[in-house]
Design a protein around this motif. Sequence first.
Motif, PDB file in Angstrom:
ATOM      1  N   VAL A  93      -1.473  19.724  -3.433  1.00  0.00           N
ATOM      2  CA  VAL A  93      -0.986  18.770  -4.432  1.00  0.00           C
ATOM      3  C   VAL A  93      -2.133  18.285  -5.295  1.00  0.00           C
ATOM      4  N   ALA A  94      -1.786  17.852  -6.506  1.00  0.00           N
ATOM      5  CA  ALA A  94      -2.703  17.109  -7.364  1.00  0.00           C
ATOM      6  C   ALA A  94      -2.155  15.696  -7.475  1.00  0.00           C
ATOM      7  N   ILE A  95      -3.013  14.709  -7.288  1.00  0.00           N
ATOM      8  CA  ILE A  95      -2.603  13.304  -7.321  1.00  0.00           C
ATOM      9  C   ILE A  95      -3.273  12.635  -8.503  1.00  0.00           C
ATOM     10  N   ARG A  96      -2.465  12.031  -9.365  1.00  0.00           N
ATOM     11  CA  ARG A  96      -2.968  11.322 -10.545  1.00  0.00           C
ATOM     12  C   ARG A  96      -2.639   9.842 -10.382  1.00  0.00           C
ATOM     13  N   LEU A  97      -3.696   9.049 -10.271  1.00  0.00           N
ATOM     14  CA  LEU A  97      -3.556   7.645  -9.899  1.00  0.00           C
ATOM     15  C   LEU A  97      -4.135   6.763 -10.996  1.00  0.00           C
ATOM     16  N   ALA A  98      -3.285   5.924 -11.583  1.00  0.00           N
ATOM     17  CA  ALA A  98      -3.719   5.059 -12.688  1.00  0.00           C
ATOM     18  C   ALA A  98      -4.557   3.888 -12.162  1.00  0.00           C
ATOM     19  N   SER A  99      -5.127   3.129 -13.098  1.00  0.00           N
ATOM     20  CA  SER A  99      -5.957   1.987 -12.722  1.00  0.00           C
ATOM     21  C   SER A  99      -5.145   0.967 -11.930  1.00  0.00           C
ATOM     22  N   ALA A 100      -5.868   0.181 -11.133  1.00  0.00           N
ATOM     23  CA  ALA A 100      -5.267  -0.873 -10.304  1.00  0.00           C
ATOM     24  C   ALA A 100      -4.337  -0.323  -9.233  1.00  0.00           C
ATOM     25  N   GLN A 101      -4.506   0.941  -8.891  1.00  0.00           N
ATOM     26  CA  GLN A 101      -3.696   1.554  -7.836  1.00  0.00           C
ATOM     27  C   GLN A 101      -4.617   2.088  -6.748  1.00  0.00           C
ATOM     28  N   LYS A 102      -4.124   2.064  -5.528  1.00  0.00           N
ATOM     29  CA  LYS A 102      -4.792   2.710  -4.407  1.00  0.00           C
ATOM     30  C   LYS A 102      -3.743   3.453  -3.591  1.00  0.00           C
ATOM     31  N   VAL A 103      -4.164   4.531  -2.947  1.00  0.00           N
ATOM     32  CA  VAL A 103      -3.236   5.324  -2.140  1.00  0.00           C
ATOM     33  C   VAL A 103      -3.926   5.704  -0.835  1.00  0.00           C
ATOM     34  N   ASP A 104      -3.189   5.573   0.257  1.00  0.00           N
ATOM     35  CA  ASP A 104      -3.639   6.114   1.532  1.00  0.00           C
ATOM     36  C   ASP A 104      -3.046   7.509   1.669  1.00  0.00           C
ATOM     37  N   THR A 132       0.860  -1.191   0.000  1.00  0.00           N
ATOM     38  CA  THR A 132       0.000   0.000   0.000  1.00  0.00           C
ATOM     39  C   THR A 132       0.889   1.232   0.000  1.00  0.00           C
ATOM     40  N   THR A 133       0.654   2.122  -0.936  1.00  0.00           N
ATOM     41  CA  THR A 133       1.438   3.364  -0.980  1.00  0.00           C
ATOM     42  C   THR A 133       0.781   4.394  -0.083  1.00  0.00           C
ATOM     43  N   ARG A 134       1.589   5.001   0.788  1.00  0.00           N
ATOM     44  CA  ARG A 134       1.090   6.049   1.676  1.00  0.00           C
ATOM     45  C   ARG A 134       1.751   7.369   1.311  1.00  0.00           C
ATOM     46  N   ILE A 135       0.946   8.412   1.267  1.00  0.00           N
ATOM     47  CA  ILE A 135       1.449   9.768   1.030  1.00  0.00           C
ATOM     48  C   ILE A 135       0.999  10.643   2.186  1.00  0.00           C
ATOM     49  N   TRP A 136       1.937  11.413   2.736  1.00  0.00           N
ATOM     50  CA  TRP A 136       1.624  12.364   3.793  1.00  0.00           C
ATOM     51  C   TRP A 136       1.764  13.771   3.226  1.00  0.00           C
ATOM     52  N   LEU A 137       0.691  14.536   3.320  1.00  0.00           N
ATOM     53  CA  LEU A 137       0.725  15.933   2.892  1.00  0.00           C
ATOM     54  C   LEU A 137       1.019  16.778   4.126  1.00  0.00           C
ATOM     55  N   GLN A 172      -2.588  10.704   3.980  1.00  0.00           N
ATOM     56  CA  GLN A 172      -2.642  11.144   5.368  1.00  0.00           C
ATOM     57  C   GLN A 172      -2.452  12.657   5.408  1.00  0.00           C
ATOM     58  N   THR A 173      -3.333  13.340   6.126  1.00  0.00           N
ATOM     59  CA  THR A 173      -3.250  14.797   6.254  1.00  0.00           C
ATOM     60  C   THR A 173      -3.522  15.176   7.706  1.00  0.00           C
ATOM     61  N   PRO A 174      -3.171  16.396   8.106  1.00  0.00           N
ATOM     62  CA  PRO A 174      -3.487  16.822   9.471  1.00  0.00           C
ATOM     63  C   PRO A 174      -4.981  16.810   9.773  1.00  0.00           C
ATOM     64  N   GLY A 175      -5.820  16.931   8.749  1.00  0.00           N
ATOM     65  CA  GLY A 175      -7.262  16.941   8.972  1.00  0.00           C
ATOM     66  C   GLY A 175      -7.883  15.569   9.062  1.00  0.00           C
ATOM     67  N   GLY A 176      -7.267  14.578   8.431  1.00  0.00           N
ATOM     68  CA  GLY A 176      -7.801  13.229   8.431  1.00  0.00           C
ATOM     69  C   GLY A 176      -7.154  12.403   7.339  1.00  0.00           C
ATOM     70  N   ALA A 177      -7.578  11.131   7.245  1.00  0.00           N
ATOM     71  CA  ALA A 177      -6.989  10.194   6.285  1.00  0.00           C
ATOM     72  C   ALA A 177      -8.025   9.804   5.238  1.00  0.00           C
ATOM     73  N   PHE A 178      -7.542   9.569   4.012  1.00  0.00           N
ATOM     74  CA  PHE A 178      -8.402   9.164   2.912  1.00  0.00           C
ATOM     75  C   PHE A 178      -7.773   7.978   2.197  1.00  0.00           C
ATOM     76  N   GLN A 179      -8.601   7.091   1.675  1.00  0.00           N
ATOM     77  CA  GLN A 179      -8.115   6.082   0.743  1.00  0.00           C
ATOM     78  C   GLN A 179      -8.598   6.477  -0.643  1.00  0.00           C
ATOM     79  N   LEU A 180      -7.648   6.672  -1.555  1.00  0.00           N
ATOM     80  CA  LEU A 180      -7.959   7.134  -2.901  1.00  0.00           C
ATOM     81  C   LEU A 180      -7.967   5.953  -3.866  1.00  0.00           C
ATOM     82  N   MET A 181      -9.039   5.832  -4.599  1.00  0.00           N
ATOM     83  CA  MET A 181      -9.125   4.848  -5.664  1.00  0.00           C
ATOM     84  C   MET A 181      -8.549   5.471  -6.940  1.00  0.00           C
ATOM     85  N   PRO A 182      -8.356   4.669  -8.013  1.00  0.00           N
ATOM     86  CA  PRO A 182      -7.808   5.248  -9.244  1.00  0.00           C
ATOM     87  C   PRO A 182      -8.583   6.485  -9.678  1.00  0.00           C
TER      88      PRO A 182
END
Length: 313
Positions: free
Chosen positions: A156-167, A146-151, A169-179
């Motif tokens: 930022v702009a995040i561009r996520l291709a198919s078959a990828q997921k990203v966690d 699992t790829t994790r990114i902390w802002l 993490q931000t000071p406000g809360g956490a999100f799981q991003l689908m493609p």
Amino acid sequence: MSGSHDISQPCADLTDVAAGWLAALDAGSADMAAFEAWRDADVRHAIAFAEVAASWRDMDSLRLVQGDMAAPEKAPEPARPDRRHVIRAAAGVAAVMVAGGGFAYRAYARDTASTDLGERRTVAVRDGLAVDLNTDSRIHWKTGETTRIWLERGEVAIRLASAQKVDLQTPGGAFQLMPGIYNARLRDASCELAVVKGSITGVGATPIGAGAIVLATAGRIASRAGEDADLDRVTAWQRDILVLNGESLDYALSEINRYLPKKIVIGDPALSRIRLGGTFATTNPDEFLQALHTSFGVRATPNAGGGIILTRT
């Protein structure tokens, strides 16, 4: 906004939980797989454990130093507080010391990227995952199953291709991003996330889909359905422009100044009531200043510090 959801957060006694894991590890009774699962489930768990471990080591070092000091007479030892309570207090101080500095993020992540004022850059985090950093921004990330990114700072702009997921993490809360494509911007202790394409999961029973703009604060989010115009304004920085639609001059300057080392300030309070509309380049404030002069008779005067003061002509 409507549609409140919970984002996973540590419990109030997270430091106690971390101290419990540390004690179990020290005694050799911990289940390592369970510990690693707890630590990796949330960056805040890893941060809390690192702080507790550092405090534990500091107290051990202090005790050794005190033990080596010779004294002619040994006074009775005062009652010592429970070690876990001392760890809790020390870790609380440590948390304050590292807050905002990104130390804990850097300690846990593997890679870091940042931009200066007025700079924009693109980072290829891994195949199929690219992050565009706006002015004065910083991220940390760790790749793996699992790829994790902390802002940590900025936008930022995040561009996520198919078959990828990203966690994310931000000071406000956490999100799981689908493609898909996302825009995340920190606003004080909150994070505004626009779903340009794709969906967010892990923040509620129902995924949040494309077109939504959510604001995460203290682990909870409020969401609203966006419009094409909203998303266009949110992502306009990627085209080096600022889109205004009737906002005040105060707001416009707060946006323009994000890109300028020498700030533009209002010298006449009455100017704050000016409402602006149009598209302006973020890379060159001259166009913006010329529009103020032409439309509203506002004079831009350089000040001693290199910035600009706005007054009536």
